[in-house]
Design a protein around this motif. Structure first.
Motif, PDB file in Angstrom:
ATOM      1  N   MET A 189       0.841  -1.184   0.000  1.00 13.06           N
ATOM      2  CA  MET A 189       0.000   0.000   0.000  1.00 13.06           C
ATOM      3  C   MET A 189       0.883   1.244   0.000  1.00 13.06           C
ATOM      4  N   GLU A 190       0.468   2.200  -0.772  1.00 13.20           N
ATOM      5  CA  GLU A 190       1.184   3.473  -0.860  1.00 13.20           C
ATOM      6  C   GLU A 190       0.275   4.585  -0.352  1.00 13.20           C
ATOM      7  N   ILE A 191       0.818   5.455   0.499  1.00 12.20           N
ATOM      8  CA  ILE A 191       0.117   6.657   0.954  1.00 12.20           C
ATOM      9  C   ILE A 191       0.857   7.846   0.362  1.00 12.20           C
ATOM     10  N   ARG A 192       0.121   8.715  -0.304  1.00  7.63           N
ATOM     11  CA  ARG A 192       0.759   9.911  -0.842  1.00  7.63           C
ATOM     12  C   ARG A 192      -0.236  11.060  -0.889  1.00  7.63           C
ATOM     13  N   GLN A 193       0.316  12.262  -0.930  1.00  5.50           N
ATOM     14  CA  GLN A 193      -0.519  13.452  -1.047  1.00  5.50           C
ATOM     15  C   GLN A 193      -1.093  13.503  -2.456  1.00  5.50           C
ATOM     16  N   LEU A 194      -2.384  13.794  -2.542  1.00  6.66           N
ATOM     17  CA  LEU A 194      -3.028  13.887  -3.844  1.00  6.66           C
ATOM     18  C   LEU A 194      -2.688  15.224  -4.493  1.00  6.66           C
ATOM     19  N   ASN A 195      -2.687  15.225  -5.805  1.00  4.54           N
ATOM     20  CA  ASN A 195      -2.393  16.434  -6.572  1.00  4.54           C
ATOM     21  C   ASN A 195      -3.506  16.638  -7.598  1.00  4.54           C
ATOM     22  N   PRO A 196      -3.490  17.759  -8.323  1.00  5.63           N
ATOM     23  CA  PRO A 196      -4.578  18.028  -9.268  1.00  5.63           C
ATOM     24  C   PRO A 196      -4.836  16.907 -10.281  1.00  5.63           C
ATOM     25  N   ASN A 197      -3.827  16.138 -10.637  1.00  7.61           N
ATOM     26  CA  ASN A 197      -4.025  15.020 -11.567  1.00  7.61           C
ATOM     27  C   ASN A 197      -4.867  13.895 -10.980  1.00  7.61           C
ATOM     28  N   ASP A 198      -5.049  13.906  -9.666  1.00  7.71           N
ATOM     29  CA  ASP A 198      -5.840  12.875  -8.994  1.00  7.71           C
ATOM     30  C   ASP A 198      -7.309  13.268  -8.837  1.00  7.71           C
ATOM     31  N   SER A 199      -7.681  14.407  -9.364  1.00  8.14           N
ATOM     32  CA  SER A 199      -9.033  14.937  -9.130  1.00  8.14           C
ATOM     33  C   SER A 199     -10.134  13.980  -9.556  1.00  8.14           C
ATOM     34  N   GLU A 200      -9.986  13.347 -10.696  1.00  5.08           N
ATOM     35  CA  GLU A 200     -11.048  12.463 -11.186  1.00  5.08           C
ATOM     36  C   GLU A 200     -11.224  11.237 -10.293  1.00  5.08           C
ATOM     37  N   GLU A 220     -22.537  15.633  -6.602  1.00  6.24           N
ATOM     38  CA  GLU A 220     -22.408  14.814  -7.814  1.00  6.24           C
ATOM     39  C   GLU A 220     -22.124  15.624  -9.074  1.00  6.24           C
ATOM     40  N   ASN A 221     -22.553  16.868  -9.120  1.00  7.74           N
ATOM     41  CA  ASN A 221     -22.323  17.688 -10.308  1.00  7.74           C
ATOM     42  C   ASN A 221     -21.158  18.667 -10.156  1.00  7.74           C
ATOM     43  N   ASP A 222     -20.405  18.547  -9.058  1.00  8.77           N
ATOM     44  CA  ASP A 222     -19.235  19.411  -8.883  1.00  8.77           C
ATOM     45  C   ASP A 222     -18.220  19.144  -9.988  1.00  8.77           C
ATOM     46  N   SER A 223     -17.557  20.205 -10.407  1.00  7.78           N
ATOM     47  CA  SER A 223     -16.543  20.068 -11.456  1.00  7.78           C
ATOM     48  C   SER A 223     -15.248  19.513 -10.869  1.00  7.78           C
ATOM     49  N   LEU A 224     -14.450  18.933 -11.737  1.00  6.72           N
ATOM     50  CA  LEU A 224     -13.133  18.457 -11.307  1.00  6.72           C
ATOM     51  C   LEU A 224     -12.262  19.620 -10.864  1.00  6.72           C
ATOM     52  N   GLU A 225     -12.535  20.809 -11.392  1.00  2.00           N
ATOM     53  CA  GLU A 225     -11.762  21.992 -11.028  1.00  2.00           C
ATOM     54  C   GLU A 225     -11.839  22.272  -9.528  1.00  2.00           C
ATOM     55  N   LYS A 226     -12.973  21.959  -8.920  1.00  2.00           N
ATOM     56  CA  LYS A 226     -13.115  22.149  -7.470  1.00  2.00           C
ATOM     57  C   LYS A 226     -12.027  21.380  -6.721  1.00  2.00           C
ATOM     58  N   TYR A 227     -11.801  20.143  -7.123  1.00  6.37           N
ATOM     59  CA  TYR A 227     -10.802  19.306  -6.465  1.00  6.37           C
ATOM     60  C   TYR A 227      -9.391  19.706  -6.881  1.00  6.37           C
ATOM     61  N   GLU A 228      -9.219  20.087  -8.133  1.00  5.80           N
ATOM     62  CA  GLU A 228      -7.912  20.548  -8.599  1.00  5.80           C
ATOM     63  C   GLU A 228      -7.451  21.751  -7.773  1.00  5.80           C
ATOM     64  N   LEU A 229      -8.369  22.695  -7.551  1.00  7.16           N
ATOM     65  CA  LEU A 229      -8.038  23.879  -6.754  1.00  7.16           C
ATOM     66  C   LEU A 229      -7.731  23.499  -5.308  1.00  7.16           C
ATOM     67  N   ARG A 230      -8.506  22.566  -4.761  1.00  6.46           N
ATOM     68  CA  ARG A 230      -8.273  22.115  -3.388  1.00  6.46           C
ATOM     69  C   ARG A 230      -6.878  21.505  -3.262  1.00  6.46           C
ATOM     70  N   PHE A 231      -6.492  20.687  -4.229  1.00  3.79           N
ATOM     71  CA  PHE A 231      -5.203  20.009  -4.153  1.00  3.79           C
ATOM     72  C   PHE A 231      -4.036  20.958  -4.400  1.00  3.79           C
ATOM     73  N   LYS A 232      -4.301  22.114  -4.989  1.00  2.00           N
ATOM     74  CA  LYS A 232      -3.265  23.132  -5.191  1.00  2.00           C
ATOM     75  C   LYS A 232      -3.135  24.051  -3.979  1.00  2.00           C
ATOM     76  N   GLY A 233      -4.107  24.015  -3.079  1.00  2.00           N
ATOM     77  CA  GLY A 233      -4.138  24.921  -1.934  1.00  2.00           C
ATOM     78  C   GLY A 233      -2.990  24.707  -0.975  1.00  2.00           C
ATOM     79  N   ILE A 234      -2.724  25.742  -0.192  1.00  2.00           N
ATOM     80  CA  ILE A 234      -1.610  25.663   0.760  1.00  2.00           C
ATOM     81  C   ILE A 234      -2.084  25.416   2.191  1.00  2.00           C
ATOM     82  N   ASN A 235      -3.400  25.390   2.406  1.00  2.00           N
ATOM     83  CA  ASN A 235      -3.928  25.225   3.760  1.00  2.00           C
ATOM     84  C   ASN A 235      -4.655  23.900   3.970  1.00  2.00           C
TER      85      ASN A 235
END
Length: 169
Positions: free
Chosen positions: A1-12, A37-52
């Motif tokens: 098993m691997e644990i890693r921080q998710l990044n924008p490429n993991d949004s989907e 269910e209708n949230d865009s992938l951009e929502k998660y991409e932005l979250r994974f780019k965040g610093i907080n």
């Protein structure tokens, strides 16, 4: 098993797992499947780019089987606090140490943030396996939020827990 921080490429893959979590365990999250269910992938991409916030994924044979997010506070008076949210492990990966590994990664990140000395989380009061894990990791209950969530005609209590990083459990 691997644990890693998710990044924008993991949004989907994250969105797929997030929707599974909301569908399978609606009582464990304040958000609902219908709301996300209708949230865009951009929502998660932005979250994974965040610093907080830091979202970690557990991968078993390159399949995302669990996630957890550590959110840092940004206001001056509460900079010493962080919160763990969006914890989920797929049913087939439960009991294999995935949740513990994810939690240890989030706690370690909190410890690395020198200004953080308290980590908070909320767990459904009836979720005994999760509460046992959190207690084993040193979290202590400091309150109950009665009828915190309502799904249909059913209310669910939340247990409020905290881990003090300056003291041993």
């Amino acid at each position: 098993m691997e644990i890693r921080q998710l990044n924008p490429n993991d949004s989907e893959i994250y969105k797929i797992l997030r929707l599974e979590a909301l569908k399978n365990n609606p009582e464990a999250f304040s958000s609902s499947f219908e709301e996300e269910e209708n949230d865009s992938l951009e929502k998660y991409e932005l979250r994974f780019k965040g610093i907080n916030s830091f979202t970690y994924g557990a991968f078993k044979q390159n399949q995302l089987v669990g996630t957890v997010t550590l959110v840092l506070e940004t206001k001056k008076k509460v900079l010493h606090r962080a919160t763990i949210v969006a914890m989920y492990v797929t049913p087939e990966a439960r009991g294999l140490g995935v949740g513990k590994s994810l939690m240890l990664q989030a706690i370690q990140k909190a410890k690395e943030m020198n200004h953080v000395n308290q980590v908070y989380l909320v767990v459904t009061a009836t979720n005994e396996p999760a509460k046992a894990l959190y207690t084993a990791l040193g979290f202590r209950t400091y309150g109950i939020d009665k009828e915190a969530l309502k799904i249909g005609d059913t209310f669910f209590d939340d247990e409020l827990m905290v881990l003090n990083l300056n003291k041993k459990a």
